[in-house]
Design a protein around this motif. Sequence first.
Motif, short mmCIF file in Angstrom:
data_model
loop_
_atom_site.label_atom_id
_atom_site.label_comp_id
_atom_site.label_asym_id
_atom_site.label_seq_id
_atom_site.Cartn_x
_atom_site.Cartn_y
_atom_site.Cartn_z
N ASN A 257 -31.22 -7.99 4.01
CA ASN A 257 -32.21 -8.12 2.94
C ASN A 257 -33.63 -7.88 3.41
O ASN A 257 -34.52 -7.60 2.60
CB ASN A 257 -32.12 -9.52 2.31
N ASN A 258 -33.87 -8.02 4.72
CA ASN A 258 -35.21 -7.76 5.23
C ASN A 258 -35.14 -7.24 6.66
O ASN A 258 -34.11 -7.38 7.35
CB ASN A 258 -36.10 -9.02 5.15
N LEU A 259 -36.22 -6.66 7.11
CA LEU A 259 -36.27 -6.02 8.43
C LEU A 259 -36.14 -7.05 9.54
O LEU A 259 -35.53 -6.78 10.59
CB LEU A 259 -37.58 -5.24 8.57
N SER A 260 -36.68 -8.26 9.34
CA SER A 260 -36.64 -9.29 10.37
C SER A 260 -35.20 -9.70 10.70
O SER A 260 -34.83 -9.79 11.89
CB SER A 260 -37.44 -10.51 9.91
N ASN A 261 -34.39 -9.94 9.67
CA ASN A 261 -33.00 -10.30 9.90
C ASN A 261 -32.23 -9.18 10.58
O ASN A 261 -31.38 -9.42 11.46
CB ASN A 261 -32.31 -10.67 8.58
N PHE A 262 -32.50 -7.96 10.17
CA PHE A 262 -31.86 -6.81 10.79
C PHE A 262 -32.22 -6.72 12.28
O PHE A 262 -31.35 -6.53 13.14
CB PHE A 262 -32.28 -5.53 10.07
N SER A 263 -33.50 -6.89 12.59
CA SER A 263 -33.96 -6.80 13.98
C SER A 263 -33.34 -7.90 14.84
O SER A 263 -32.94 -7.66 15.99
CB SER A 263 -35.49 -6.89 14.04
N THR A 264 -33.23 -9.13 14.29
CA THR A 264 -32.64 -10.24 15.04
C THR A 264 -31.17 -9.98 15.35
O THR A 264 -30.71 -10.16 16.49
CB THR A 264 -32.79 -11.55 14.25
N ALA A 265 -30.40 -9.55 14.32
CA ALA A 265 -28.98 -9.27 14.53
C ALA A 265 -28.79 -8.11 15.51
O ALA A 265 -27.90 -8.14 16.37
CB ALA A 265 -28.33 -8.94 13.19
#
Length: 277
Positions: A257-265
Amino acid sequence: MSIANIPEIYLNNKASEPDLFVYDFKMTNDVVKSKVNLGMNMFSFLQIGKKQIHFPGNSVAVNKDQSLLLKKGNWLWTELLETEEIYYCKLLFFSQDRIKEFLAKNCKKQQSAESSLPYFIIGNDDYIISYLNSLSEIGKLPNSLKQNLLSTKFDELLLYLINKYGSAFEKYLHSLILKEVSPFKKIVEAKLHFNLKLEEIAFLCNMSLSTFKRKFISEYGTSPGKWIQSQRLNKAKEALENKEVKPSDIYLDYGYNNLSNFSTAFKNKFGCSPSEI
């Protein structure tokens, strides 16, 4: 989300399903990923708006310059308004018996249908526009005459499309009367990059969510959530390595849903952020 059984919901007599049936479908608001059980094969002649359909193993999007011939089955439909305030398409349903009758009469040579898709795209040329106008006029006639003329018009349409698209269309017609077999893995793996929810993929597999999860674990040895996330991150890494896109361009495509979650995963899996690729 409820399932729409089509064309049953459009029939006045629910107990009797005709071999041929025309329905004018109109709406004034967008509908995204509605669940549809299509009980008959169907021409969807799109005249105003946009349409996207997810099939097991495939998807297709068309605009008002195109129409679709769709094989019966479970699909997810998205129907969108454009600049106009209405979405409009004319639907022509036909039974298995009716297509068998046409093929027996007009296509003596059996065509291989192994590679056929669950849909066939049709260009809305001058003939199609004129054909749709004639269907509208037939709809105003008494029922007995209407059915006889509709049968003739159905054959006319198929003969025209065979002439226009050749053996590709004829093969598609033959595919409509073959028993469809959808391997579980083929459906799951084809849907990795469409950002569908698990319940939506389960619906395309014609399973309840709980049955889908049990089947998934037996096939892949892990939960669907973990496996799909891992596969999507692998594909995202591949796209970034090929310098095709930036992280901000793709995170939604891979289920975040957002770039932050994608980057963390991404960093948890590969040990580096997507921007470092």
